[in-house]
Scaffold this motif. Structure first.
Motif, PDB file in Angstrom:
ATOM      1  N   CYS A 166     -19.233   3.819  28.963  1.00  0.00           N
ATOM      2  CA  CYS A 166     -19.889   4.613  30.001  1.00  0.00           C
ATOM      3  C   CYS A 166     -21.313   4.862  29.512  1.00  0.00           C
ATOM      4  O   CYS A 166     -21.522   5.619  28.562  1.00  0.00           O
ATOM      5  CB  CYS A 166     -19.158   5.935  30.216  1.00  0.00           C
ATOM      6  N   ALA A 167     -22.274   4.229  30.165  1.00  0.00           N
ATOM      7  CA  ALA A 167     -23.627   4.167  29.608  1.00  0.00           C
ATOM      8  C   ALA A 167     -24.510   5.336  30.033  1.00  0.00           C
ATOM      9  O   ALA A 167     -25.627   5.463  29.540  1.00  0.00           O
ATOM     10  CB  ALA A 167     -24.282   2.847  30.002  1.00  0.00           C
ATOM     11  N   GLY A 168     -24.029   6.204  30.939  1.00  0.00           N
ATOM     12  CA  GLY A 168     -24.955   7.205  31.488  1.00  0.00           C
ATOM     13  C   GLY A 168     -25.990   6.478  32.340  1.00  0.00           C
ATOM     14  O   GLY A 168     -25.736   5.374  32.825  1.00  0.00           O
ATOM     15  N   ASP A 169     -27.174   7.072  32.518  1.00  0.00           N
ATOM     16  CA  ASP A 169     -28.147   6.455  33.432  1.00  0.00           C
ATOM     17  C   ASP A 169     -28.981   5.369  32.758  1.00  0.00           C
ATOM     18  O   ASP A 169     -30.211   5.414  32.729  1.00  0.00           O
ATOM     19  CB  ASP A 169     -29.031   7.536  34.061  1.00  0.00           C
ATOM     20  N   TYR A 170     -28.282   4.370  32.221  1.00  0.00           N
ATOM     21  CA  TYR A 170     -28.899   3.169  31.641  1.00  0.00           C
ATOM     22  C   TYR A 170     -28.155   1.957  32.179  1.00  0.00           C
ATOM     23  O   TYR A 170     -27.048   2.083  32.684  1.00  0.00           O
ATOM     24  CB  TYR A 170     -28.792   3.195  30.099  1.00  0.00           C
ATOM     25  N   LEU A 171     -28.790   0.795  32.085  1.00  0.00           N
ATOM     26  CA  LEU A 171     -28.152  -0.491  32.407  1.00  0.00           C
ATOM     27  C   LEU A 171     -27.658  -0.545  33.853  1.00  0.00           C
ATOM     28  O   LEU A 171     -26.586  -1.077  34.131  1.00  0.00           O
ATOM     29  CB  LEU A 171     -26.989  -0.771  31.442  1.00  0.00           C
ATOM     30  N   SER A 172     -28.464  -0.026  34.753  1.00  0.00           N
ATOM     31  CA  SER A 172     -28.098  -0.043  36.163  1.00  0.00           C
ATOM     32  C   SER A 172     -28.632  -1.302  36.833  1.00  0.00           C
ATOM     33  O   SER A 172     -29.745  -1.734  36.560  1.00  0.00           O
ATOM     34  CB  SER A 172     -28.688   1.183  36.863  1.00  0.00           C
ATOM     35  N   ASN A 173     -27.832  -1.868  37.727  1.00  0.00           N
ATOM     36  CA  ASN A 173     -28.293  -3.030  38.496  1.00  0.00           C
ATOM     37  C   ASN A 173     -29.047  -2.622  39.752  1.00  0.00           C
ATOM     38  O   ASN A 173     -29.544  -3.484  40.474  1.00  0.00           O
ATOM     39  CB  ASN A 173     -27.102  -3.913  38.884  1.00  0.00           C
ATOM     40  N   VAL A 174     -29.093  -1.319  40.038  1.00  0.00           N
ATOM     41  CA  VAL A 174     -29.784  -0.885  41.258  1.00  0.00           C
ATOM     42  C   VAL A 174     -31.036  -0.059  40.972  1.00  0.00           C
ATOM     43  O   VAL A 174     -31.809   0.236  41.884  1.00  0.00           O
ATOM     44  CB  VAL A 174     -28.844  -0.077  42.204  1.00  0.00           C
TER      45      VAL A 174
ATOM     46  N   ARG B 294     -19.587  -7.704  30.371  1.00  0.00           N
ATOM     47  CA  ARG B 294     -20.465  -7.704  29.199  1.00  0.00           C
ATOM     48  C   ARG B 294     -21.704  -8.567  29.445  1.00  0.00           C
ATOM     49  O   ARG B 294     -22.841  -8.135  29.174  1.00  0.00           O
ATOM     50  CB  ARG B 294     -19.686  -8.243  27.999  1.00  0.00           C
ATOM     51  N   ASP B 295     -21.521  -9.769  29.986  1.00  0.00           N
ATOM     52  CA  ASP B 295     -22.655 -10.688  30.148  1.00  0.00           C
ATOM     53  C   ASP B 295     -23.696 -10.151  31.120  1.00  0.00           C
ATOM     54  O   ASP B 295     -24.892 -10.268  30.883  1.00  0.00           O
ATOM     55  CB  ASP B 295     -22.172 -12.062  30.618  1.00  0.00           C
ATOM     56  N   VAL B 296     -23.228  -9.570  32.205  1.00  0.00           N
ATOM     57  CA  VAL B 296     -24.171  -8.999  33.177  1.00  0.00           C
ATOM     58  C   VAL B 296     -24.923  -7.829  32.543  1.00  0.00           C
ATOM     59  O   VAL B 296     -26.142  -7.694  32.693  1.00  0.00           O
ATOM     60  CB  VAL B 296     -23.435  -8.560  34.466  1.00  0.00           C
ATOM     61  N   ALA B 297     -24.203  -6.990  31.799  1.00  0.00           N
ATOM     62  CA  ALA B 297     -24.856  -5.836  31.155  1.00  0.00           C
ATOM     63  C   ALA B 297     -25.900  -6.307  30.145  1.00  0.00           C
ATOM     64  O   ALA B 297     -26.979  -5.703  30.034  1.00  0.00           O
ATOM     65  CB  ALA B 297     -23.809  -4.950  30.482  1.00  0.00           C
ATOM     66  N   LEU B 298     -25.608  -7.372  29.424  1.00  0.00           N
ATOM     67  CA  LEU B 298     -26.582  -7.890  28.453  1.00  0.00           C
ATOM     68  C   LEU B 298     -27.820  -8.426  29.170  1.00  0.00           C
ATOM     69  O   LEU B 298     -28.950  -8.255  28.699  1.00  0.00           O
ATOM     70  CB  LEU B 298     -25.948  -8.983  27.584  1.00  0.00           C
ATOM     71  N   ARG B 299     -27.620  -9.064  30.323  1.00  0.00           N
ATOM     72  CA  ARG B 299     -28.763  -9.570  31.096  1.00  0.00           C
ATOM     73  C   ARG B 299     -29.628  -8.407  31.574  1.00  0.00           C
ATOM     74  O   ARG B 299     -30.859  -8.440  31.461  1.00  0.00           O
ATOM     75  CB  ARG B 299     -28.255 -10.389  32.301  1.00  0.00           C
ATOM     76  N   ILE B 300     -28.982  -7.349  32.075  1.00  0.00           N
ATOM     77  CA  ILE B 300     -29.733  -6.176  32.548  1.00  0.00           C
ATOM     78  C   ILE B 300     -30.485  -5.532  31.386  1.00  0.00           C
ATOM     79  O   ILE B 300     -31.643  -5.121  31.530  1.00  0.00           O
ATOM     80  CB  ILE B 300     -28.771  -5.165  33.225  1.00  0.00           C
ATOM     81  N   LEU B 301     -29.851  -5.486  30.228  1.00  0.00           N
ATOM     82  CA  LEU B 301     -30.504  -4.897  29.054  1.00  0.00           C
ATOM     83  C   LEU B 301     -31.794  -5.666  28.731  1.00  0.00           C
ATOM     84  O   LEU B 301     -32.845  -5.067  28.490  1.00  0.00           O
ATOM     85  CB  LEU B 301     -29.526  -4.907  27.877  1.00  0.00           C
ATOM     86  N   ASP B 302     -31.718  -6.994  28.776  1.00  0.00           N
ATOM     87  CA  ASP B 302     -32.920  -7.823  28.538  1.00  0.00           C
ATOM     88  C   ASP B 302     -33.993  -7.538  29.594  1.00  0.00           C
ATOM     89  O   ASP B 302     -35.174  -7.401  29.277  1.00  0.00           O
ATOM     90  CB  ASP B 302     -32.563  -9.307  28.584  1.00  0.00           C
TER      91      ASP B 302
END
Ligand code: ZN
Length: 254
Positions: A160-168, A207-215
């Motif tokens: 649960c990342a809190g308000d980080y790594l959002s796709n929106v 995991r892969d989508v979250a890593l892409r968003i992180l980048d």
């Protein structure tokens, strides 16, 4: 609205980890963050109970008002917050209640009761807390705000990342840019170890989508630091509202 996420986690009670197989499994459960609207909050206990989740505890990833509403669904439970969030609540007494009232007024939302935070329980960050026989890791996640924690349920692969790594939503840098970068660096190995990453707003990610968003978010922070007025925003987040958030980020850095 805001695609707000609340996450229910559960684990078997400690006494059931070893020994004989019980007829009925017993769980402890916890709710992380909260839905927003009164009808959602009212439906939540029944919805969760039907799925075998009866929360014994509430936690919020940070002290922004849209994450603090768990007690409106479970008034008998105490709200657990990371120590930095407790400090923030003391520094800004009544701010969350005021912001909720203002937002409700704007959206014509009527609530049966105002938000009462009750007895807030401070949690160690970094640190861990027990849920049944399992352990929840609490990791510092500041930069969006001055407080914040990410909750890692390693045994079931949920972060649960809190308000980080959002796709929106692009990064909302309300505290420090350096703090935000440090949080993304801290989240990276947690994302690597997770199967599902749930941001405060938007879709749960693999995991892969979250890593892409992180980048993408690191790239965005680079552009923000350079002071670019019109940076390239990530696909799906290049909207007028996100441009407005970018302008606010720029303003705060000046
Ligand atoms: Zn939020």
């Amino acid at each position: 609205m805001w695609q707000t996420n609340a996450v229910a986690l559960r684990a078997r009670t400690a006494s059931q980890r070893s020994g004989h197989r019980p007829l009925l499994a017993h769980y402890e459960a916890m709710l992380v963050d909260s839905p927003y609207f009164p009808d959602e909050l009212e439906a939540l206990p029944g919805l969760l109970a039907g799925a075998g989740f009866e929360p014994d505890a509430l936690v919020a990833t940070h002290a922004d008002y849209d994450h603090l509403l768990g007690r409106l669904a479970f008034p008998g439970l105490a709200l657990g917050l990371g120590e930095p969030s407790v400090v923030r609540l003391h520094q800004e007494p009544g701010a969350a209640q005021r912001e909720l009232r203002d937002r409700d007024a704007e959206l014509y939302v009527e609530r049966p009761a105002p938000l009462a935070l009750g007895q807030v329980q401070g949690l160690p960050v970094p640190g861990s807390i027990e849920l049944g026989s399992e352990e929840l890791e609490l990791h510092p996640a500041d930069g969006h705000t001055s407080d914040g924690m990410a909750v890692m349920a390693r045994w079931c692969g949920v972060l649960c990342a809190g308000d980080y790594l959002s796709n929106v939503e692009i990064p909302m840098v309300e505290a420090g840019l350096g703090d935000y970068r440090a949080t993304l660096a801290r989240l990276a190995p947690l994302v690597e170890a997770a199967e599902t990453v749930v941001p405060g707003h938007g879709a749960p990610h693999t995991r892969d989508v979250a890593l892409r968003i992180l980048d993408e978010d690191v790239d965005y922070l680079d552009a923000l630091e350079r002071g670019e007025e019109r940076p390239k925003l990530p696909a799906g987040r290049d909207t007028r509202e996100q441009r407005r958030i970018h302008a606010e980020n720029l303003e705060r850095l000046r």
